[in-house]
Scaffold this motif. Structure first.
Motif, PDB file in Angstrom:
ATOM      1  N   SER A  25      59.881  15.392 -45.575  1.00 45.99           N
ATOM      2  CA  SER A  25      61.112  15.919 -46.156  1.00 45.99           C
ATOM      3  C   SER A  25      60.915  16.663 -47.373  1.00 45.99           C
ATOM      4  O   SER A  25      59.870  16.233 -48.098  1.00 45.99           O
ATOM      5  N   GLY A  26      61.607  17.776 -47.680  1.00 47.88           N
ATOM      6  CA  GLY A  26      61.373  18.502 -48.870  1.00 47.88           C
ATOM      7  C   GLY A  26      60.727  19.734 -48.839  1.00 47.88           C
ATOM      8  O   GLY A  26      59.684  19.753 -48.100  1.00 47.88           O
ATOM      9  N   ARG A  27      61.140  20.694 -49.506  1.00 39.43           N
ATOM     10  CA  ARG A  27      60.454  22.111 -49.467  1.00 39.43           C
ATOM     11  C   ARG A  27      59.362  22.278 -49.952  1.00 39.43           C
ATOM     12  O   ARG A  27      58.631  23.219 -49.922  1.00 39.43           O
ATOM     13  N   THR A  28      58.684  21.194 -50.655  1.00 38.13           N
ATOM     14  CA  THR A  28      57.741  21.325 -51.727  1.00 38.13           C
ATOM     15  C   THR A  28      56.514  20.593 -50.759  1.00 38.13           C
ATOM     16  O   THR A  28      55.122  20.669 -51.421  1.00 38.13           O
ATOM     17  N   PHE A  29      56.931  20.590 -49.364  1.00 36.77           N
ATOM     18  CA  PHE A  29      55.297  19.569 -48.621  1.00 36.77           C
ATOM     19  C   PHE A  29      54.099  20.331 -48.822  1.00 36.77           C
ATOM     20  O   PHE A  29      53.204  19.980 -48.978  1.00 36.77           O
ATOM     21  N   SER A  30      54.219  21.851 -48.667  1.00 39.61           N
ATOM     22  CA  SER A  30      53.002  22.759 -48.479  1.00 39.61           C
ATOM     23  C   SER A  30      52.337  22.717 -49.979  1.00 39.61           C
ATOM     24  O   SER A  30      51.244  23.255 -50.192  1.00 39.61           O
ATOM     25  N   SER A  31      52.846  22.209 -51.126  1.00 42.00           N
ATOM     26  CA  SER A  31      52.258  22.040 -52.330  1.00 42.00           C
ATOM     27  C   SER A  31      51.598  20.710 -52.480  1.00 42.00           C
ATOM     28  O   SER A  31      50.846  20.552 -53.549  1.00 42.00           O
ATOM     29  N   TYR A  32      51.375  19.988 -51.348  1.00 42.59           N
ATOM     30  CA  TYR A  32      50.898  18.582 -51.892  1.00 42.59           C
ATOM     31  C   TYR A  32      49.628  18.540 -50.994  1.00 42.59           C
ATOM     32  O   TYR A  32      49.764  18.807 -49.777  1.00 42.59           O
ATOM     33  N   ALA A  33      48.534  17.869 -51.405  1.00 45.18           N
ATOM     34  CA  ALA A  33      47.370  17.388 -50.326  1.00 45.18           C
ATOM     35  C   ALA A  33      48.125  16.017 -49.891  1.00 45.18           C
ATOM     36  O   ALA A  33      48.747  15.429 -50.485  1.00 45.18           O
ATOM     37  N   MET A  34      47.555  15.972 -48.724  1.00 43.05           N
ATOM     38  CA  MET A  34      48.205  14.551 -47.865  1.00 43.05           C
ATOM     39  C   MET A  34      46.991  13.650 -47.470  1.00 43.05           C
ATOM     40  O   MET A  34      45.790  14.364 -47.206  1.00 43.05           O
ATOM     41  N   GLY A  35      47.099  12.566 -47.120  1.00 46.25           N
ATOM     42  CA  GLY A  35      46.259  11.652 -46.961  1.00 46.25           C
ATOM     43  C   GLY A  35      46.699  10.211 -46.117  1.00 46.25           C
ATOM     44  O   GLY A  35      47.927  10.252 -45.927  1.00 46.25           O
ATOM     45  N   TRP A  36      45.788   9.843 -45.393  1.00 43.20           N
ATOM     46  CA  TRP A  36      46.152   8.572 -44.709  1.00 43.20           C
ATOM     47  C   TRP A  36      45.399   7.423 -45.237  1.00 43.20           C
ATOM     48  O   TRP A  36      43.975   7.480 -45.683  1.00 43.20           O
ATOM     49  N   PHE A  37      46.038   6.196 -45.408  1.00 42.55           N
ATOM     50  CA  PHE A  37      45.162   5.003 -45.968  1.00 42.55           C
ATOM     51  C   PHE A  37      45.643   4.059 -44.797  1.00 42.55           C
ATOM     52  O   PHE A  37      46.602   4.049 -43.851  1.00 42.55           O
ATOM     53  N   ARG A  38      44.895   2.928 -44.825  1.00 44.57           N
ATOM     54  CA  ARG A  38      45.064   1.757 -44.111  1.00 44.57           C
ATOM     55  C   ARG A  38      45.062   0.522 -44.659  1.00 44.57           C
ATOM     56  O   ARG A  38      44.041   0.229 -45.615  1.00 44.57           O
ATOM     57  N   GLN A  39      45.802  -0.574 -44.207  1.00 44.44           N
ATOM     58  CA  GLN A  39      45.744  -2.103 -44.947  1.00 44.44           C
ATOM     59  C   GLN A  39      45.434  -2.803 -43.653  1.00 44.44           C
ATOM     60  O   GLN A  39      46.329  -3.053 -42.795  1.00 44.44           O
ATOM     61  N   ALA A  40      44.280  -3.525 -43.675  1.00 48.72           N
ATOM     62  CA  ALA A  40      44.214  -4.604 -42.808  1.00 48.72           C
ATOM     63  C   ALA A  40      44.855  -5.856 -43.270  1.00 48.72           C
ATOM     64  O   ALA A  40      44.792  -6.077 -44.467  1.00 48.72           O
ATOM     65  N   PRO A  41      44.945  -6.923 -42.247  1.00 48.34           N
ATOM     66  CA  PRO A  41      45.652  -8.206 -43.056  1.00 48.34           C
ATOM     67  C   PRO A  41      44.730  -8.946 -43.831  1.00 48.34           C
ATOM     68  O   PRO A  41      43.702  -8.895 -43.411  1.00 48.34           O
TER      69      PRO A  41
END
Length: 123
Positions: A25-41
């Motif tokens: 959400s938010g109108r500034t989404f296109s100004s951010y780099a995006m990433g995926w992280f993961r966390q195993a137990p």
């Protein structure tokens, strides 16, 4: 401010595929780099993939190169993680995150986080 909501996790057999989605959400989404992280137990949260704010550059951790693909649609405020050839060691909670850095790979470079979606890969 950016609010992030992940979806698409689930249970899959080894060798299978899943596609994770992150809605922002938010109108500034296109100004951010995006990433995926993961966390195993019992493990630290680790970097998986990142994409630059226009989507022209991507970066992956070595263990997922050739299997995972990150993409984004700035018109729809969405970032995707296509996961193919899944392995049991990919089992984790997966988190979407937003960063003001150019190509962030460290957890402390990200300012906004989603709640996560669970991925379980059975052998």
């Amino acid at each position: 401010q950016v609010q992030l909501v992940e979806s698409g996790g689930g249970l899959v057999q080894a060798g299978g595929s899943l596609r994770l989605s992150c809605a922002a959400s938010g109108r500034t989404f296109s100004s951010y780099a995006m990433g995926w992280f993961r966390q195993a137990p019992g493990k630290e949260r680790e970097f998986v993939a990142a994409i630059s704010y226009r989507g022209r550059s991507t970066y992956y951790t070595d263990s997922v190169k050739g299997r995972f693909t990150i993409s984004r649609d700035n018109a729809k405020n969405t970032v995707l993680l296509q996961m193919n050839s899944l392995k049991p060691e990919d089992t984790a909670d997966y988190y979407c995150a937003a960063s003001g850095a150019l190509m962030p790979t460290r957890r402390d470079e990200y300012s906004y986080w989603g709640q996560g979606t669970q991925v379980t890969v059975s052998s």
